[in-house]
Design an enzyme around this catalytic site. Structure first.
Site, PDB file in Angstrom:
ATOM      1  N   ASP A   1      16.255  37.672  -6.919  1.00 34.88           N
ATOM      2  CA  ASP A   1      17.520  38.402  -6.932  1.00 34.88           C
ATOM      3  C   ASP A   1      17.943  38.777  -8.336  1.00 34.88           C
ATOM      4  O   ASP A   1      18.800  39.620  -8.523  1.00 34.88           O
ATOM      5  CB  ASP A   1      18.643  37.544  -6.322  1.00 34.88           C
ATOM      6  CG  ASP A   1      18.462  37.390  -4.835  1.00 34.88           C
ATOM      7  OD1 ASP A   1      17.771  38.243  -4.257  1.00 34.88           O
ATOM      8  OD2 ASP A   1      18.993  36.438  -4.268  1.00 34.88           O
TER       9      ASP A   1
ATOM     10  N   ASP B   1      20.832  34.284  -4.842  1.00 41.57           N
ATOM     11  CA  ASP B   1      20.496  32.936  -5.267  1.00 41.57           C
ATOM     12  C   ASP B   1      19.054  32.800  -5.742  1.00 41.57           C
ATOM     13  O   ASP B   1      18.757  31.973  -6.569  1.00 41.57           O
ATOM     14  CB  ASP B   1      20.818  31.920  -4.164  1.00 41.57           C
ATOM     15  CG  ASP B   1      20.413  32.426  -2.794  1.00 41.57           C
ATOM     16  OD1 ASP B   1      19.546  33.309  -2.734  1.00 41.57           O
ATOM     17  OD2 ASP B   1      20.963  31.934  -1.803  1.00 41.57           O
TER      18      ASP B   1
ATOM     19  N   ASP C   1      24.905  38.266   0.412  1.00 42.72           N
ATOM     20  CA  ASP C   1      23.904  37.526   1.170  1.00 42.72           C
ATOM     21  C   ASP C   1      24.525  37.047   2.460  1.00 42.72           C
ATOM     22  O   ASP C   1      25.733  36.936   2.550  1.00 42.72           O
ATOM     23  CB  ASP C   1      23.542  36.270   0.373  1.00 42.72           C
ATOM     24  CG  ASP C   1      22.371  36.509  -0.510  1.00 42.72           C
ATOM     25  OD1 ASP C   1      21.730  37.542  -0.323  1.00 42.72           O
ATOM     26  OD2 ASP C   1      22.119  35.661  -1.376  1.00 42.72           O
TER      27      ASP C   1
END
Lengths: 1038, 359
Positions: A735, A731, A390
């Site tokens: 996901d 997070d 990310d």
């Protein structure tokens, strides 16, 4: 392109348009992502999804809704209705993922790995006893005991493994504890607070800023409501919510708030349309649990290793069973041989050792902020070859920070480091004074009170990200901002909204002589510029002409090109004659000028990379790990961050960069020239799996921007098709399928949602990418060290096995008993093999490629051959020398021992002659046999000390590695010796254990062989170092 | 990728190629190898060409070949070194391929090299163990074992002995006791008076027969004549009393090099009923009448020099034992330095057997 940037970067503060655009682009993809997942799942999932897609509550009018759910938006449901619905639909909570029952987990430990072999051994023991018993009622119970001991060993190691697993699961259970949520609901025309679990479809609920949305809700009315959908979509941009139906898609429309998202500000009233598992998030969660957990690489390796060892054990066992039978041994004897061979071949203690080793590493990693949920994941991180990371929070600090300023026709750089301490730009200019005033005053963000002792950068702020950045920036430079605001009393204010795209406030000045009002304004730069007629340069107002406008645009483009969010600032001193002190400003009627202002400057903000990240990325690169950035952000921002952290290295270009440099069309660029690629979600959506594969193989530096979390799953699958071991950070709830699918899912400890943490194998406590890299290092080290541990443990198996083979073929009295073998495997060898886990790396493990999943095995041929056929054989020889010494010194020389087995073991023969003509009773011989066991045991133990020392390294000399650097090794050696001493001298009188008090001199007989092992291995390593890549290395390096 | 490479090489040796392709594919399957892995492997080999391998300037094909040979030979090594690998069928295929492929002549050499290395390794290991054993034997006297604690105190054994310590026989059925007689006769052949007189010396009773002199000198042995056993010698009663229900049982003490009973106190034998009514055995005659092992038979100098040593015997003549019931008998040695109550070892200083004489 420039134009586009302008549009996009004109968005600030709440960035509604930004979000809208994302939504539009992503709308279909999200569905595609979902669909993709569902496709691979069972049918009922698809069914479920379809049902969800058919849901049209967002399109219905309030009347229709009331009818559909049998409710009333004023009075709410009645208590009885609610109770009925509750009983019918169940509580409003997510069903926890189906847990394997504890007993199944326990039983799995009991039959996994070598346990089956040992169970077979135990059962064979009992069968052997059964046969004996049927022949002779008074037969000895030895076999029963041995069977029980074997069963006990299996059960104990099983309990141990189970305990370890349970312990690591427990760490996680703390995450699962959620504070019981309350919901504010209208029932029976009354407003009530009830536990959110009791919500039912049709309930009218009220939410306000700070609440978690208690269910999927169709909004009926909203006042300035914004929600943070990050737990669902991963995008932390606040999104506005209203009661209007704005999009066909349930996921995109504004009048639906989703379960588990957070309401950031404002209030709203809504009707519950879905509860519990039927909520969107519930469906995604169940989807995640549907994605099968991939076997971890280390589990595969251990399985492979178990197969090798079990294969060797079973085939040698069967071979010698056949040999024994054909040598006219009785079947009973043959069975006993088989047991011995199995016990000798199976490293009973090894799996427990591996577990301990892994959990030691897990502990070490937890200290470095990597919390490992699944022990085996410790190693997985080490074999990772692609990290899909990310951006926000992981690579960056997850807070907007002022990065650049533009005033006086100059761009200044602000300090973006974590503590902001070092602001070096020129603050003497008059323009800065004005700009700083605007920054301070035109800002609604405030520090939460009572944080005076907290460093500025860590203080909690009420307000959105950009305003927070500005507040902290000004606080650092100017000191007490609240005090300045107090001195410049605010008389009127127009807060930011998406149509104006500016924020304005009017203040009294702190100069008592100046009676004018100061109007300050900030907002999208081009909007601000439109309103200006002058510009301040060096503290002086100058008319805004074409050249200054040009300069503004250049600066704006440059800052926008860095991926930064740019704000423009302007002010105006309202003339005192027109606006006397008593003037009442009306923000609705706007009874004051909002044009012909004075432009002061630009300020750009970015979520800056964490300072440790560039280093970590470099480390990854040298470690052969490809770092792919996957973000929902705009490509330009993504690329800028990627460049600043080194994911796109300084000298590599994308196809677009090359086109720009050479002034040719993108299509004309030779794609092979570009090393880096920035791919948007929209492009990804149109790619076939083959194209994605090509993309992943051809480019070494890839950034995926504007992707939806669902696309992460596609990317992960693509990487896995390349045979890569993929680590994924995430997070959001969305996901979780990708986290599950990945070889190792890494959830964020701070920003991560519970669903993500649940799906992940590992939790990053500090959300920092650099922690992943330390994890990788630990993982690689543990792989190396496990190799050493296994090599160490396997070696003595040959020394334990040979006695049985010789016993069967040559007919010597048994050199070592099964119980004694168990004492080596589970006694003397345990601590030393754990000690190898503390070994330091031989060379920089971060400078080599990640291991190839299918080629670099934990246990390879070289390791097995070297352990079994080289060191193992030396050990066996050493053991036999001790054994022969003991027997010879007692009267039985080797020549007489040959084929003595039958007479030796016959308890009716009580006058067996030795080499000197002495006659031995059966029990005297038995005692001598146990002495032989003890001697062989000591022989193996002494040589295992040497084995332990040589296993410290695989390539370097022990002296390069340092003999004393790993103190635990010496603890291991001491433990070995002490356990052996206790067994021989302490327990030597307990006949059941088959140990006797050994004469002191026998402890030293095997020492020359220990030295031989050491020397031999040093020679091996020397040749490996001297001739890298040679035939020798290929065959002798494990 | 692999296939491409191969097809490029194919014209060079189409015949071998064909076979290889088939086999290799199977092997690939076995190893779950994928194309990429192999490609990498090839790449590795190309980067690090084998040192002692032929000229490097040879084509890529050649190198690939080498690599295959290497793979081959690793397997070969596995197959040979570890006789019982985990998957026999895999080995079978490899061996099969090995035998089949005409191109594999190279691998013969390689395998040969490995065999040579292993040969030397094991040969030197063997040399080391031989050396060790040799030095060990140098330190151990062939005449006297370094330690004799384990074999002391002496054990006891009886004759006749036919794998059982239960004497069941029927007086009126010679078949049931004939084997005892044969066994005893056989055992006593070495004690025949003529033989003893010819081979051994008649040494003075009541004292040790100590023969000083060099360790390696042959030692003389004292006579123990069959006739010492009187009624149990089988000379007068060739059935050793079995035909009359008065069986003879001979008791001997295990030989221990250097063992000397207490001076003046020869080891005695005494038998009694082990459990049950003591009167089950009303009388036992011992021969020699002293029921002891005379001191002149000690010490024993070991098999090598004391070739003709004759173990002394004590015969127990159970002249009056209760018939038709099993009588457990325990015969113990008595004397200084004799232990006869070790729980675990029922043959140290004592022997227990049952007499069940049917009439």
């Amino acid at each position: 392109m420039g134009k586009k940037t302008l549009e996009i970067y004109s968005v600030e503060l709440s960035g509604t348009k930004d979000v809208e655009q994302t939504d539009k682009e992503d709308g279909k993809e999200r569905y595609r992502g979902l669909k993709n997942c569902f496709h691979s799942k069972k049918d009922h999932h698809t069914e479920k999804l379809k049902k969800e897609l058919d849901l049209d509550d967002h399109k219905l009018s309030i009347k229709e809704l009331e009818k559909k759910y049998g409710t009333n938006i004023i009075t709410g449901l009645s208590s009885t209705q609610a109770a009925e619905l509750l009983a019918q639909n169940g509580p409003n909570a997510l069903t926890p993922p189906k847990e394997t029952p504890e007993i199944i987990k326990f039983l799995k430990q009991m039959v996994g790995g070598f346990s089956i072999l040992l169970w077979i051994g135990a059962i064979l023991c009992w069968i052997a006893y059964g046969i004996q018993y049927s022949m002779n009622k008074s037969s000895s119970l030895d076999d029963v005991y041995l069977g029980c001991v074997l069963a006990l060993v299996v059960i104990l190691t099983g309990i141990f493994a189970y305990y370890q697993e349970a312990k690591s699961t427990n760490i996680m259970s703390t995450f699962n504890k959620m504070i019981p949520q309350q919901a504010f609901v209208i029932r029976d025309s009354e407003k009530k607070t009830i536990p959110a679990e009791q919500l039912v479809v049709g309930d009218i609920v009220e939410i306000k800023g700070g609440d978690r949305v208690p269910a999927d809700i169709r909004l009926l009315s909203a006042q300035g409501c914004k929600v943070d959908n990050s737990s669902l979509t991963g995008e932390s941009e606040p999104q506005a919510r209203s009661s209007e139906f704005t999009h066909d898609s349930l996921l995109e429309t504004k009048n639906i708030a989703f379960y588990s998202t957070t309401c950031l500000e404002g209030t709203a009233t809504g009707m519950v349309i879905n509860t519990g598992d039927r909520t969107i998030i519930g469906q995604i969660a169940s989807l995640a649990s549907g994605v099968g957990n991939e076997k971890t690489p280390i589990a595969i390796e251990i399985e492979h290793f178990v197969h090798i060892v079990a294969g060797v054990a079973v085939s040698i066992g069967i071979l010698f069973f056949i040999i024994a039978v054909s040598l006219k041994y009785q079947v009973l004897d043959a069975i006993i041989f088989l047991i011995g061979i199995i016990v000798a071949n199976v490293p009973e203690g090894l799996l427990a050792t591996v577990t301990v080793t892994l959990s030691l590493t897990a502990k070490r990693m937890a200290k470095k902020n990597c919390l490992v949920k699944n022990l085996e994941a410790v190693e997985t991180l080490g074999s990772t070859s692609i990290i899909c990371s990310d951006k926000t929070g992981t690579l960056t600090q997850n807070r907007m920070t002022v990065a650049h300023l533009w005033f006086d026709n100059q761009i200044f750089i602000a300090d973006t480091s974590e503590d902001h301490s070092n602001q070096v730009f020129d603050q003497s200019s008059g323009t800065w004074a004005s700009l700083s005033k605007i920054i301070t005053l035109c800002n609604r963000a405030e520090f939460k009170p009572g944080q005076e002792s907290v460093p500025i950068m860590k203080r909690i702020v009420v307000g959105d990200a950009s305003e927070t950045a500005l507040l902290k920036f000004s606080e650092v430079i100017l000191g007490d901002v609240m005090e300045i605001r107090k001195r410049n009393h605010k008389v009127a204010e127009i807060p930011f909204n998406s149509t104006n795209k500016f924020q304005l406030s009017i203040h009294k000045t702190d100069d008592p002589n100046d009676k004018r009002f100061l109007m300050v304004m900030k907002g999208a730069p081009e909007r601000i510029l439109e309103k200006c007629s002058t510009i301040m340069v060096n503290g002086q107002e100058q008319p805004l002409d074409k050249s200054t406008a040009e300069a503004f645009h250049t600066a704006y483009m440059e800052l926008g090109g860095l991926g930064e969010r740019v704000l423009g600032f302007c002010h105006l001193y309202l003339p005192a004659d027109e606006f006397p002190e008593t003037y009442t400003f009306d923000v609705d009627a706007i009874n004051f000028p909002t044009s012909n202002l004075c432009f002061v400057g630009l300020l750009s903000m970015i979520d800056p990379p964490r300072s440790t990240v560039p280093d970590a990325v470099t480390k990854c690169r040298s470690a052969g790990i490809k770092v792919i950035m996957v973000t929902g952000d705009h490509p330009i921002t993504a690329k800028a961050i990627a460049k600043s952290v080194g994911i796109i290295s300084a000298n590599s270009e994308t196809v677009e960069d090359i086109a720009k440099r050479l002034h040719i069309a993108v299509e004309q660029v030779n794609k092979r020239d570009a090393k880096a690629a920035v791919v948007t979600g929209a492009e990804l959506k149109d790619m076939s799996p083959e194209q994605l594969d090509e993309l992943l193989t051809n480019y070494s530096e890839i950034v995926f921007a504007r992707t939806s979390p669902q696309q992460k799953l596609i990317i992960v699958e693509g990487c896995q098709r390349q045979n890569a071991v993929v680590a994924v950070t995430g997070d959001g709830v969305n996901d979780s399928p990708a986290l599950k699918k990945a070889d190792i899912g890494i959830a964020m400890g701070i920003a991560g949602s519970d669903a993500a943490k649940n799906a992940a194998d590992m939790v990053l406590l500090d959300d920092n990418f650099a922690s992943i890299v330390t994890g990788v290092e630990e993982g690689r080290l543990i792989f190396d060290n496990l190799k050493k541990t296994i090599a160490y443990t396997l070696t003595k198996n040959i020394a334990e096995l040979c006695p049985f083979l010789i016993y069967i073929i040559v007919g010597l009295p048994l050199p070592i008993g099964t119980i004694t073998i168990l004492f080596i495997d589970l006694g003397t060898d345990i601590i030393p093999s754990i000690a190898l886990a503390y070994e330091k790396a031989e060379s920089d493990i971060m400078n080599r490629k990640p291991r190839h999943k299918k080629k670099d095995r934990l246990v390879n041929e070289q390791l097995a051959i070297y352990s079994y056929l080289h060191i193992g054989l030396i050990q066996a020889v050493g053991g036999f020398v001790v054994y022969f010494t003991v027997y010879a010194q007692e009267g039985f020389k080797p020549n007489i021992l040959i084929n003595l087995r039958v007479e030796w073991e016959d308890s009716n023969v009580n006058d067996l002659e030795d080499s000197y003509g002495q006659q031995w009773t059966w029990y005297q011989r038995k005692y001598l046999e146990w002495t032989g066991y003890t001697a062989f045991f000591v022989g193996i133990m002494v040589q295992q000390i040497a084995d332990l020392i040589i296993r410290k390294t695989r390539r370097n000399s022990i002296f390069q590695q340092g003999l004393f650097r790993n103190k635990v090794i010496w603890v291991g050696i001491a433990s070995q010796i002490i356990i052996a001493l206790i067994l021989s001298y302490g327990l030597g009188s307990i006949t059941a254990l088959n140990f006797t008090m050994l004469r002191p001199q026998y402890w030293f007989v095997a020492v020359p062989y220990a030295i031989l092992i050491w020397v031999y291995d040093e020679v091996r390593k020397l040749f490996i170092r001297l001739y890298p890549g040679s035939w020798w290395e290929k065959n002798m390096y494990y | 990728m692999r296939r491409q490479l191969r097809s490029r090489r194919a014209p060079a040796s189409p015949y071998g190629y064909r076979y290889r392709l088939d086999d290799q594919d199977e092997v690939n399957q076995n190893y779950l190898a994928d194309e990429e892995e192999e490609a990498e492997e090839e790449a590795r080999v190309m980067v690090v060409p084998d040192l002692e391998e032929e000229e490097e300037e040879e084509e890529e094909e050649e190198e690939e070949e080498e690599e295959e040979i290497e793979e081959e030979e690793k397997e070969e090594e596995k197959g040979q070194g570890r006789p019982t690998g985990n998957a026999w069928w895999q080995k079978w295929q490899i061996v099969n391929e090995y035998l089949w492929d005409p191109e594999k002549r190279m691998s013969l050499a390689r395998t040969g090299l490995i065999l040579v290395i292993y040969f030397f390794f094991y040969a030197s290991l063997a040399a080391v163990i031989t050396l060790c054993m040799y030095t060990l034997f140098l330190t151990i006297s062939p005449y006297m074992p370094p330690f004799t604690e384990r074999v002391k105190p002496p054990g006891v054994m009886i004759r006749p002995f036919a794998h059982s310590l239960n004497f069941n026989f029927n007086v009126s059925e010679p078949d049931t006791w004939q084997h005892y007689v044969i066994s005893l006769n056989g055992f006593l052949q070495g004690y025949n008076d003529s033989l003893q007189e010819e081979m051994n010396v008649d040494c003075p009773p009541g004292q040790y027969f100590i023969q000083d002199g060099d360790e390696d000198e042959d030692k003389k042995a004292c006579q123990f004549k069959r006739s010492f056993l009187k009624n149990c010698s089988g000379l007068e009663d060739p059935t050793f009393g079995y035909s009359t229900g008065q069986p003879c049982i001979l008791l001997k003490m295990n030989r221990i090099v250097g063992f000397r009973p207490e001076l003046g106190d020869p080891v005695k034998v005494s038998c009694k009923v082990q459990r049950g009514d003591e009167n089950d055995i009303r009388s036992i005659n011992y021969y020699p009448e002293s029921a002891s092992f005379d001191l002149r038979y000690y010490p024993y100098y070991g098999k090598l020099t004391h070739v003709n040593y004759t173990s002394p015997l004590v015969a127990m003549h159970f002249t009056d034992v209760v018939k038709n019931q099993a009588v457990p008998v325990q015969c113990q040695l008595k004397g200084k330095g004799i232990i006869n109550d070790v729980i675990n070892d029922r043959f140290v200083g004592r022997v227990i057997f049952t007499l069940n004489i049917e009439t």
